[in-house]
Write an enzyme that holds these catalytic residues in place. Structure first.
Site, PDB file in Angstrom:
ATOM      1  N   PHE A 171      40.859 -88.036 -17.489  1.00  0.00           N
ATOM      2  CA  PHE A 171      40.502 -89.420 -17.773  1.00  0.00           C
ATOM      3  C   PHE A 171      41.529 -90.058 -18.706  1.00  0.00           C
ATOM      4  CE2 PHE A 171      36.645 -86.906 -17.348  1.00  0.00           C
ATOM      5  CZ  PHE A 171      35.812 -87.669 -16.543  1.00  0.00           C
ATOM      6  N   ASP A 172      41.825 -91.314 -18.464  1.00  0.00           N
ATOM      7  CA  ASP A 172      42.441 -92.145 -19.494  1.00  0.00           C
ATOM      8  C   ASP A 172      41.354 -92.461 -20.519  1.00  0.00           C
ATOM      9  OD1 ASP A 172      44.290 -93.839 -20.825  1.00  0.00           O
ATOM     10  OD2 ASP A 172      43.492 -95.563 -19.745  1.00  0.00           O
ATOM     11  N   GLY A 173      41.770 -92.936 -21.693  1.00  0.00           N
ATOM     12  CA  GLY A 173      40.790 -93.235 -22.738  1.00  0.00           C
ATOM     13  C   GLY A 173      40.319 -94.675 -22.729  1.00  0.00           C
TER      14      GLY A 173
END
Length: 312
Positions: A171-173
Site C-alpha cells: 500500500f501507499d500511505g
C-alpha cells in the site's frame, strides 16, 4: 394450535467478521479481445461474440493470482475471518455464463454475482458487504469510493508468476491507508512545509484513508497465525522519508494495525522495490507511482485524494 417454528437465523444476521472482495470480470479474467470488440461495435456484437465462444476457456486476468491466494486462506485457519469473493460484472446473465464456466474450471470458490448488462456495478458493492472493490472501469471504482468502499482501478500491468504461495499486498500511505491532509500541505506549500507539518503534529494520528478498514481486516486474518508463519505479508511503500516517517509509525501503532514491512523511499521510483517485495498487488493514488509500479507488479490505482482532484 400449532407451535410456531423458530426461524433459522439468516447468514446476514449471524455476527461474523468477513473479508469480502468484489471484483469485475475484466479484472479476474483476460477479456481484452472481447472488450475491444465492444468498444468498436457495441454491446450486441460483444454479446454475440461471448455466446459464440462460451465453451472457450478464458485466460487469467491481472487480479487472478490475488483472488486465488485470497480464497486459499479459507482452508488455512478455520478460526480466522473468512474471505469471500463476489463477481460484479457488466456482462448480462447470458454472456456471464462464459465467466462462470471459467470460474468453475479454475476451481474458484465464487458463488455470488451481479450481472448488470452494461449498467454500472458499484451500487451492488455495499449490499454485498464488500470491503474491497477491484474493477477495470474507473467510473465504477469512483462510485464505490464515494459509497465508502475501498476500491481501485486494475490497470494493465506486468504480473509475473511468483513462486511464493504467501499473499503479499503493498500500500501507499497518504490518500490510501491515510487521509490526504498531509499531501495537500505538500502540494500547496511545498516539501519543507510538509516536513514541518509532520514534525509539529507527530503525535497526532493521521486521518483515516479509504483502505484502512481493508488493512484492518487483513491484520485480523494475520492475527490467527504466528508472525513467522503467516500466509499474508503486507508492506507500506511510501515516498515519505525521515522525519515524516515517525508520524506514520505512531499512527499505525495507535490503530493497533501491523504492517510487516515499511519502505520510506524519499521519492525513489517504487517499481523496483515492489518487485523485490514480490507484491501480488500494490495500491497507490498517484498515477506517476502507478505507472512505475505496473511495469513490475499488478497495480491498482485509487482515484482518491488531492492527486485526483479535478484541478490537478
Amino acid at each position: 394450535m400449532s407451535t410456531p417454528v423458530s426461524a433459522q437465523p439468516s447468514e446476514d444476521s449471524v455476527p461474523a467478521r468477513k473479508l469480502v472482495v468484489a471484483i469485475s470480470s475484466r479484472a479476474l479474467f483476460d477479456l481484452g479481445d472481447s472488450h475491444e470488440l465492444f468498444e468498436r461495435q457495441g454491446l450486441d456484437a460483444y454479446a454475440r461474440y461471448q455466446i459464440a465462444h462460451e465453451d472457450e476457456l478464458l485466460a487469467p486476468g491481472i487480479a487472478f493470482p490475488l483472488v486465488q491466494k485470497l480464497l486459499r486462506l479459507n482452508a488455512m485457519a478455520p478460526e480466522a475471518p473468512r474471505v469471500e469473493v463476489i463477481l460484479l460484472s457488466r456482462n448480462s446473465a447470458d454472456t456471464g455464463l462464459r465467466i462462470f464456466n471459467a470460474i468453475e474450471h479454475y476451481g474458484l470458490d465464487i458463488i455470488r454475482a451481479a450481472f448488470t448488462n452494461g449498467a454500472p456495478t458499484a451500487a451492488y458493492a455495499h449490499p454485498f458487504g464488500a470491503n474491497l472493490f477491484l474493477s477495470a472501469n474507473v467510473d465504477d471504482v469512483r462510485r464505490a469510493l464515494t459509497a465508502g468502499v475501498a476500491a481501485a482501478t486494475i490497470l494493465p500491468s506486468k504480473a509475473p508468476e511468483l513462486p511464493s504461495e504467501q499473499l503479499r499486498i503493498a500500500f501507499d500511505g497518504d490518500a490510501v491507508i491515510f487521509g490526504d491532509d498531509s499531501e495537500r500541505v505538500s502540494r500547496d506549500e511545498g516539501l519543507e512545509a510538509f516536513h514541518r507539518n509532520e514534525t509539529q503534529r507527530v503525535n497526532e494520528p493521521l486521518a483515516v484513508g479509504p483502505f484502512r478498514s481493508f488493512l484492518e481486516l487483513l491484520h485480523s486474518i494475520q492475527a490467527a497465525f504466528p508472525i513467522e508463519n503467516s500466509p499474508i505479508r503486507t508492506a507500506l511503500v511510501t515516498a515519505r522519508s525521515a522525519p515524516a516517517h515517525k508520524r506514520v509509525i505512531l499512527t499505525l501503532r495507535n490503530w493497533g494495525v501491523r504492517l510487516d514491512e515499511a519502505l520510506f523511499l524519499g521519492g525513489r521510483s517504487k517499481g523496483p522495490f515492489l518487485e523485490a517485495f514480490g507484491a501480488d498487488i500494490f495500491f497507490d493514488d498517484s498515477m506517476l507511482n502507478v505507472d512505475s509500479a505496473r511495469q513490475h507488479v499488478a497495480t491498482g490505482h485509487v482515484p482518491h485524494g488531492v492527486h485526483n482532484s479535478p484541478d490537478q
